[in-house]
Design a protein around this motif. Sequence first.
Motif, PDB file in Angstrom:
ATOM      1  N   ASN A 179       0.810  -1.219   0.000  1.00 49.46           N
ATOM      2  CA  ASN A 179       0.000   0.000   0.000  1.00 49.46           C
ATOM      3  C   ASN A 179       0.841   1.264   0.000  1.00 49.46           C
ATOM      4  O   ASN A 179       1.931   1.301   0.584  1.00 49.46           O
ATOM      5  CB  ASN A 179      -0.931   0.021   1.221  1.00 49.46           C
ATOM      6  N   GLU A 198       3.679  -4.897   5.482  1.00 51.16           N
ATOM      7  CA  GLU A 198       2.713  -5.772   6.133  1.00 51.16           C
ATOM      8  C   GLU A 198       3.360  -6.888   6.939  1.00 51.16           C
ATOM      9  O   GLU A 198       2.956  -7.174   8.073  1.00 51.16           O
ATOM     10  CB  GLU A 198       1.786  -6.373   5.075  1.00 51.16           C
ATOM     11  N   GLU A 242      -0.553 -11.090   9.348  1.00 54.63           N
ATOM     12  CA  GLU A 242      -0.722  -9.885   8.536  1.00 54.63           C
ATOM     13  C   GLU A 242      -0.753  -8.633   9.407  1.00 54.63           C
ATOM     14  O   GLU A 242      -1.706  -8.386  10.139  1.00 54.63           O
ATOM     15  CB  GLU A 242      -2.010  -9.963   7.714  1.00 54.63           C
ATOM     16  N   PHE A 245      -1.353  -2.684   7.125  1.00 54.97           N
ATOM     17  CA  PHE A 245      -1.719  -2.879   5.724  1.00 54.97           C
ATOM     18  C   PHE A 245      -2.380  -1.617   5.167  1.00 54.97           C
ATOM     19  O   PHE A 245      -1.789  -0.844   4.454  1.00 54.97           O
ATOM     20  CB  PHE A 245      -2.655  -4.090   5.596  1.00 54.97           C
ATOM     21  N   LEU A 265      -3.864  -5.757   9.065  1.00 56.64           N
ATOM     22  CA  LEU A 265      -4.929  -6.532   8.440  1.00 56.64           C
ATOM     23  C   LEU A 265      -5.603  -7.447   9.465  1.00 56.64           C
ATOM     24  O   LEU A 265      -6.829  -7.532   9.531  1.00 56.64           O
ATOM     25  CB  LEU A 265      -4.364  -7.353   7.267  1.00 56.64           C
ATOM     26  N   HIS A 302     -11.954  -6.687   9.222  1.00 56.03           N
ATOM     27  CA  HIS A 302     -10.641  -6.739   8.587  1.00 56.03           C
ATOM     28  C   HIS A 302     -10.675  -5.883   7.320  1.00 56.03           C
ATOM     29  O   HIS A 302     -11.620  -5.951   6.535  1.00 56.03           O
ATOM     30  CB  HIS A 302     -10.281  -8.176   8.193  1.00 56.03           C
ATOM     31  N   THR A 304      -8.119  -4.161   4.031  1.00 51.27           N
ATOM     32  CA  THR A 304      -6.829  -4.108   3.335  1.00 51.27           C
ATOM     33  C   THR A 304      -6.605  -2.802   2.601  1.00 51.27           C
ATOM     34  O   THR A 304      -5.490  -2.494   2.198  1.00 51.27           O
ATOM     35  CB  THR A 304      -6.712  -5.251   2.306  1.00 51.27           C
ATOM     36  N   SER A 352     -11.096  -5.568  -3.225  1.00 53.82           N
ATOM     37  CA  SER A 352      -9.657  -5.479  -2.962  1.00 53.82           C
ATOM     38  C   SER A 352      -9.130  -4.060  -2.869  1.00 53.82           C
ATOM     39  O   SER A 352      -8.115  -3.824  -2.220  1.00 53.82           O
ATOM     40  CB  SER A 352      -8.886  -6.237  -4.049  1.00 53.82           C
TER      41      SER A 352
END
Length: 495
Positions: A179, A198, A242, A245, A265, A302, A304, A352
Motif C-alpha cells: 500500500n 505488512e 498480517e 496494511f 490486516l 478486517h 486491506t 480489494s
Amino acid sequence: MSVQFFMLCTLVTIASAAVKLQELYAWNALDWNYPDQYTRQQAIQTGALIPENALPVGIERWRNKLFVSVPRWFAGVPATLNYIPLDAPYEPSPKLNPYPNWASNALGDCENGLNTVYRIKADKCDRLWVLDVGTYGYDPNVTNLCPYSLNVYDLNTDQRIRRYVFRPEDIVASTFIANIALDEGPTCDDTFAYFSDELGYGLIAYSWRQNKSWRFSHSYFFPDPLLGDFNIAGLNFQWGTEGIFGISASAVGPDGFRTLYFSPLSSNTEFAVSTRILRDESKVSGSYRDFKVVGNRGPNSHTTAKVMDDSGVQLFNLIDQNAIGCWNTFRPLKPQNVAIVDKDDVGLVFPSDVKIDAERNVWVMSDRMAVFLESQLDYSDINFRIYTAPLDRLLEETACQLPAQFYKVQNTQLTKYYDPFFNPNPQPSPTYVAPAVPQSQNQEPFNNPQLTQNIIPQVSAYSAFINTPKLTQISNKTPQPSRWLQRSYDVYENV
C-alpha cells in the motif's frame, strides 16, 4: 465520445436511484490488448499469457485512464501495470493495456521494467506513484528478481521521471509492501509517500525533495493475535501474520500537517500518527508516544484498503462482509459510528481496493482474492468487477453523511462539479464551517471532547457540495492544473 459509452452513462444515471455502486466493468478472466491476434496466440503458446493466472488487485483513476494492477503471482501475466481508456468505445469486459508500454513491464528488467505492482496512487501534480516489489511468484514460491523500487510517471507524457531504490536499512527479510499513501504539500516538490510493510511490521517514509527514505518501527504495526481467523466466501482460513496494511492520509490540518491513519490486516483497531512525525527522519527513534490509538471498527472489520476524502470521511473495504464501510473522522471511532455504504454478497466478494478520484467519485475493485488464493475460481462465472459512484450518494442516510451545515460554497454561482470520468471545469473548493450538529440516537456528536483523548486533533476542509451529481458524457478537453501545481521537479533516477 462513443455512442455506446453515452448510453452506458444514461443507464447508470437511471439505475442510480435504486443502487449505490454501479458496475462498470466485469470479467470472467482478464485479457490483454495485443497488437494483433498472431502476437496474442504466440503469447498463449509460449505461456506468456495465461488468463486464469491473472488477478486484478489495485485501481486508480486519472482523467481518461483507469489504472489496474495485476501482480505476477503466477506465470502468464504479461503486464503488471495496466490501464483502461475511459474515452474509448465502451466494452463491458475491456482488454487491459500495459502502462506505459509493453517494454516497461518486462519481467526481470530491473532498470527499466516493472515486475509486480499492487496498489498505485495518482497525485494532483499529474504523477503516478508505483511501487515495484520486484518479485515473481506467490508464497512460499517467491523469487526476488529486483529490489523494491519506487517508480513515478508523468501522466501527461507517460514517461518515468524517477526511479528510487529503497535503502537496505528500509527493508527486512520478511518485508512485503502493498500500500501507498501520499502526503502532498503546497508544491509538487513538497510531497511525501508512505509505504506499509505488512509482514516486516514497518512504515517507510519517502521525501520527493530529498529523494530519500527512512523506516519507522512500532508495536502498533503488529497483528492482533486474536483476530487472525478469516471467513470469506464460505472459506475459513488463517492470515494471522498480517500486520500494518491499509493506510490513508487526511486533509491538511490547522498545523499544516496531515494525519496518517493505519491498521494491521489482522486487527479491528485503527491507529494514527501525524505526518509531522513521519516527515522528520530524526523521529525514527524516540517517537513511540506520537503514535495514537484511534478506536475500534467492531467485529468482522478486517480491511486491506482505505482512502480519505478531504471532507474527513474515510472509506475502507470490509473483506469479511463483502462490503465497503465508512467512518466520519469527526466522530469517535466505535462500531455505532461505522456504516456500510454498499454490500453485495455476489459482486463485492473481496473488494480489494477502493479509491476516490479528483472529482470525488468512488472506484471499487472486487476480485474474489480469497477464493483465488485459497481455492479455485470458476471461470464460467464473473470473477472481477469494477464499480463506481459519487461519494455523496454513497454516504446518503448513513452515519457518515456530511451535514448540510458543513458546506459553504465560496462563490454564489453553483456550477457543475461532477463528471464520472472527466471534469474539465472542477468547482472551487468550498470553505469549511463548523456549526453545532445535534446528536442522534445512533451517532456520536461531531467535535466530541472524547476525540482528543485518543487521537491527534484534526480539522479537515470539507469539500462536498450541495447538489446531488449526475452522470454526464465525457469531455475531450484537458483540465489545466492550478498555478501552485505547476511542476518544477527535476527528472533524475536513483539506482
